[in-house]
Design a protein around this motif. Structure first.
Motif, PDB file in Angstrom:
ATOM      1  N   ARG A  27       0.854  -1.191   0.000  1.00  0.00           N
ATOM      2  CA  ARG A  27       0.000   0.000   0.000  1.00  0.00           C
ATOM      3  C   ARG A  27       0.887   1.238   0.000  1.00  0.00           C
ATOM      4  NH1 ARG A  27      -0.262   2.660   4.752  1.00  0.00           N
ATOM      5  NH2 ARG A  27      -2.230   3.667   4.344  1.00  0.00           N
ATOM      6  N   PRO A  28       0.375   2.367  -0.500  1.00  0.00           N
ATOM      7  CA  PRO A  28       1.181   3.591  -0.492  1.00  0.00           C
ATOM      8  C   PRO A  28       1.375   4.113   0.932  1.00  0.00           C
ATOM      9  CG  PRO A  28      -0.852   3.878  -1.784  1.00  0.00           C
ATOM     10  CD  PRO A  28      -0.911   2.534  -1.149  1.00  0.00           C
ATOM     11  N   VAL A  29       2.464   4.819   1.116  1.00  0.00           N
ATOM     12  CA  VAL A  29       2.743   5.490   2.390  1.00  0.00           C
ATOM     13  C   VAL A  29       2.754   6.985   2.106  1.00  0.00           C
ATOM     14  CG1 VAL A  29       4.426   5.863   4.236  1.00  0.00           C
ATOM     15  CG2 VAL A  29       4.097   3.568   3.288  1.00  0.00           C
ATOM     16  N   TYR A  37      12.354  -7.872   5.963  1.00  0.00           N
ATOM     17  CA  TYR A  37      11.844  -6.630   6.544  1.00  0.00           C
ATOM     18  C   TYR A  37      10.334  -6.566   6.392  1.00  0.00           C
ATOM     19  CZ  TYR A  37      16.415  -5.189   4.476  1.00  0.00           C
ATOM     20  OH  TYR A  37      17.702  -5.103   4.039  1.00  0.00           O
ATOM     21  N   GLU A  38       9.710  -5.822   7.308  1.00  0.00           N
ATOM     22  CA  GLU A  38       8.327  -5.391   7.161  1.00  0.00           C
ATOM     23  C   GLU A  38       8.285  -3.926   7.542  1.00  0.00           C
ATOM     24  OE1 GLU A  38       5.819  -9.478   7.991  1.00  0.00           O
ATOM     25  OE2 GLU A  38       6.094  -8.077   9.683  1.00  0.00           O
ATOM     26  N   GLU A  75       0.136   1.297  12.168  1.00  0.00           N
ATOM     27  CA  GLU A  75       0.049  -0.139  12.458  1.00  0.00           C
ATOM     28  C   GLU A  75      -0.273  -0.973  11.220  1.00  0.00           C
ATOM     29  OE1 GLU A  75       1.037  -1.371  15.396  1.00  0.00           O
ATOM     30  OE2 GLU A  75       1.475   0.729  15.831  1.00  0.00           O
ATOM     31  N   VAL A  76      -0.275  -0.355  10.059  1.00  0.00           N
ATOM     32  CA  VAL A  76      -0.657  -1.034   8.824  1.00  0.00           C
ATOM     33  C   VAL A  76       0.590  -1.469   8.058  1.00  0.00           C
ATOM     34  CG1 VAL A  76      -1.897  -0.804   6.643  1.00  0.00           C
ATOM     35  CG2 VAL A  76      -2.791   0.309   8.704  1.00  0.00           C
ATOM     36  N   LEU A  77       0.651  -2.735   7.720  1.00  0.00           N
ATOM     37  CA  LEU A  77       1.771  -3.256   6.942  1.00  0.00           C
ATOM     38  C   LEU A  77       1.711  -2.665   5.535  1.00  0.00           C
ATOM     39  CD1 LEU A  77       4.174  -5.221   6.717  1.00  0.00           C
ATOM     40  CD2 LEU A  77       2.522  -6.992   6.044  1.00  0.00           C
TER      41      LEU A  77
END
Length: 147
Positions: free
Chosen positions: A66-68, A101-102, A107-109
């Motif tokens: 998802r975009p950040v 990595y994550e 709190e959203v991956l």
């Protein structure tokens, strides 16, 4: 005892693309910051400074989930937005190791990645084997790998 290494990384305005999201190439920079904190600062804290003498990347793989957004409104004016990166060692071989990595936006991956790293002798300009001390340090962050 093994556990994940957790790193809170500050986002920079220059991380954004034309759409107002963190640019896909900047994810590698964010992962790099977390990896350097683990291997260089963390390694030295455990008495293992040899990673700072030479480690090269053999391979990266990144999944963008998802975009950040930079999202100025989500934090105070005194603090820039951050992302949380959790990383761990997934595999250790004689001459390479894999870091997984994550990346979490709140709190959203938002992304998962892996990097294969090779210890490197900069003076000789060639790969080298992982030392016993390096292996012991890496195992601290290798849940599920046998000691």
């Amino acid at each position: 005892m093994t556990d994940k290494f957790v790193y809170d990384c500050t986002l920079r305005w220059s991380d954004l693309d034309a759409y107002g999201h963190v640019n896909n190439s900047r994810f590698l920079t964010l992962y790099e910051e977390a990896r350097v904190a683990l291997m260089f600062a963390g390694g030295r804290a455990w008495g293992v400074g040899s990673f700072a003498d030479g480690v090269v990347i053999r391979r990266h793989e990144v999944d963008y989930l998802r975009p950040v957004d930079y999202a100025l409104g989500r934090d105070t004016a005194e603090a820039a937005p951050t992302v949380r990166i959790e990383l761990w060692v997934e595999e250790i071989k004689a001459g390479s190791f894999t870091v997984a990595y994550e990346l979490y936006d709140r709190e959203v991956l938002a992304s998962r990645a892996r990097s294969v790293l090779v210890p490197f002798d900069l003076a000789a300009q060639r790969p080298r084997r992982i030392s016993a001390d390096e292996r012991a340090f890496l195992l601290r962050y290798a849940p599920g790998l046998p000691a």
